[in-house]
Motif scaffolding. Sequence first.
Motif, PDB file in Angstrom:
ATOM      1  N   HIS A 192     -23.468   0.544  25.293  1.00  0.00           N
ATOM      2  CA  HIS A 192     -24.718   0.413  24.550  1.00  0.00           C
ATOM      3  C   HIS A 192     -24.567   0.923  23.122  1.00  0.00           C
ATOM      4  O   HIS A 192     -23.822   1.877  22.866  1.00  0.00           O
ATOM      5  CB  HIS A 192     -25.836   1.205  25.241  1.00  0.00           C
ATOM      6  N   THR A 193     -25.311   0.306  22.222  1.00  0.00           N
ATOM      7  CA  THR A 193     -25.373   0.785  20.844  1.00  0.00           C
ATOM      8  C   THR A 193     -26.231   2.046  20.789  1.00  0.00           C
ATOM      9  O   THR A 193     -26.839   2.458  21.783  1.00  0.00           O
ATOM     10  CB  THR A 193     -25.998  -0.270  19.920  1.00  0.00           C
ATOM     11  N   LYS A 194     -26.314   2.615  19.598  1.00  0.00           N
ATOM     12  CA  LYS A 194     -27.089   3.839  19.366  1.00  0.00           C
ATOM     13  C   LYS A 194     -28.548   3.685  19.781  1.00  0.00           C
ATOM     14  O   LYS A 194     -29.202   4.655  20.170  1.00  0.00           O
ATOM     15  CB  LYS A 194     -26.991   4.184  17.872  1.00  0.00           C
ATOM     16  N   ARG A 212     -22.006   4.457  16.806  1.00  0.00           N
ATOM     17  CA  ARG A 212     -22.281   5.337  17.946  1.00  0.00           C
ATOM     18  C   ARG A 212     -22.423   4.470  19.199  1.00  0.00           C
ATOM     19  O   ARG A 212     -23.136   3.463  19.200  1.00  0.00           O
ATOM     20  CB  ARG A 212     -23.563   6.129  17.665  1.00  0.00           C
ATOM     21  N   THR A 213     -21.770   4.875  20.276  1.00  0.00           N
ATOM     22  CA  THR A 213     -21.696   4.043  21.479  1.00  0.00           C
ATOM     23  C   THR A 213     -21.830   4.908  22.729  1.00  0.00           C
ATOM     24  O   THR A 213     -21.282   6.010  22.790  1.00  0.00           O
ATOM     25  CB  THR A 213     -20.347   3.285  21.528  1.00  0.00           C
ATOM     26  N   ARG A 271     -31.148   8.426  25.262  1.00  0.00           N
ATOM     27  CA  ARG A 271     -31.285   8.460  23.801  1.00  0.00           C
ATOM     28  C   ARG A 271     -30.366   9.543  23.224  1.00  0.00           C
ATOM     29  O   ARG A 271     -30.353  10.672  23.710  1.00  0.00           O
ATOM     30  CB  ARG A 271     -32.742   8.734  23.429  1.00  0.00           C
ATOM     31  N   PRO A 272     -29.606   9.204  22.174  1.00  0.00           N
ATOM     32  CA  PRO A 272     -28.578  10.140  21.692  1.00  0.00           C
ATOM     33  C   PRO A 272     -29.145  11.421  21.089  1.00  0.00           C
ATOM     34  O   PRO A 272     -30.261  11.462  20.578  1.00  0.00           O
ATOM     35  CB  PRO A 272     -27.845   9.330  20.611  1.00  0.00           C
ATOM     36  N   MET A 273     -28.327  12.448  21.148  1.00  0.00           N
ATOM     37  CA  MET A 273     -28.544  13.694  20.412  1.00  0.00           C
ATOM     38  C   MET A 273     -27.997  13.473  19.004  1.00  0.00           C
ATOM     39  O   MET A 273     -26.886  12.962  18.843  1.00  0.00           O
ATOM     40  CB  MET A 273     -27.797  14.830  21.115  1.00  0.00           C
ATOM     41  N   GLU A 274     -28.788  13.810  17.993  1.00  0.00           N
ATOM     42  CA  GLU A 274     -28.451  13.438  16.622  1.00  0.00           C
ATOM     43  C   GLU A 274     -28.190  14.666  15.754  1.00  0.00           C
ATOM     44  O   GLU A 274     -29.057  15.547  15.646  1.00  0.00           O
ATOM     45  CB  GLU A 274     -29.606  12.645  15.992  1.00  0.00           C
ATOM     46  N   ARG A 302     -29.631  17.497  24.300  1.00  0.00           N
ATOM     47  CA  ARG A 302     -31.023  17.089  24.240  1.00  0.00           C
ATOM     48  C   ARG A 302     -31.158  15.919  23.264  1.00  0.00           C
ATOM     49  O   ARG A 302     -30.690  15.999  22.121  1.00  0.00           O
ATOM     50  CB  ARG A 302     -31.915  18.252  23.782  1.00  0.00           C
ATOM     51  N   SER A 303     -31.802  14.854  23.699  1.00  0.00           N
ATOM     52  CA  SER A 303     -31.969  13.674  22.853  1.00  0.00           C
ATOM     53  C   SER A 303     -32.747  14.021  21.596  1.00  0.00           C
ATOM     54  O   SER A 303     -33.623  14.889  21.601  1.00  0.00           O
ATOM     55  CB  SER A 303     -32.713  12.580  23.631  1.00  0.00           C
TER      56      SER A 303
END
Length: 286
Positions: free
Chosen positions: A46-48, A33-34, A7-10, A175-176
């Motif tokens: 993968h997508t976001k 975001r990929t 899971r992305p860091m935002e 960190r996600s």
Amino acid sequence: MRLTFIRPMEPELVEQPPKGDGWSHEVKFDGYRTQLIKDEDGIRLHTKTGIDWTKKYRTIAKEAAALNADSFIIEGEMIVTSDAGFSDFHALRSAIARRPQDLYLVAFDLLYLNGQDLRDMPLSERRDVLQALVPVGRHIQFSEALPGTGDAVYHLACEATLEGIVSKRLDSVYRSGATMNWRKIKCYVEAEMDIIGVQREAGKPAMVLMAEKDRYMGGAFVTFKADKRQALWDRVQGKVGAPPPKGLKKQKVEWLKPGLVGRVKFLKGEETLRHASLKGFRDESD
């Protein structure tokens, strides 16, 4: 070992770039975001939200297979560029469907490489390794940090009509989820839109509701001084009484008949108005 989507860091959206020299500043690209994964099962993109779009990004997948590593997880932004060389979000969807060879993946972080989880390494070190991994002049490109202070980089980005910048702590671990260790600062733009309604409630800031080509765009705060504000209300008074637009039967809104146009300042790159303020107005019936 099969690698799984992380899971992305935002970055958090803030008004001003951070001060000090402990930050890296990058262009905020206007795309998708990929996450690019390579393991013993091959290449996946993968997508976001973790949806597998490898088939849509087949040209990038083919190039990724040639990167000199057995396994990796690379984070980036999938973009297509305009004739002026800027990322063009509105052209991205059609490029994915019809011109996948025009896609670029701008890589900005490296989470995993050759059996090693890199997320506890400082950002600066992860990016050094990433830059060494990504060849120059291909469709997978390294997102270069921009030289200068946050204020200077932000100013130049907005002058160049970019969407904004992303500032990241050089010592930040990955960190996600949302974090203030990464911050996005968007540029503002101005445009004329129709004023279709007014919200005036005691104890709350006044707001005008805006539409562009009959599409509701959202609200903009009225921050005028007293005399200009009164001139606006005088114009509004002559137009009150229109029926609520379809799907917009809000409480405590005075809906207006057509003719009042506002110049509104708002964050660039948003679907609707965000952080918007009214800068001027005119009555087309004059």
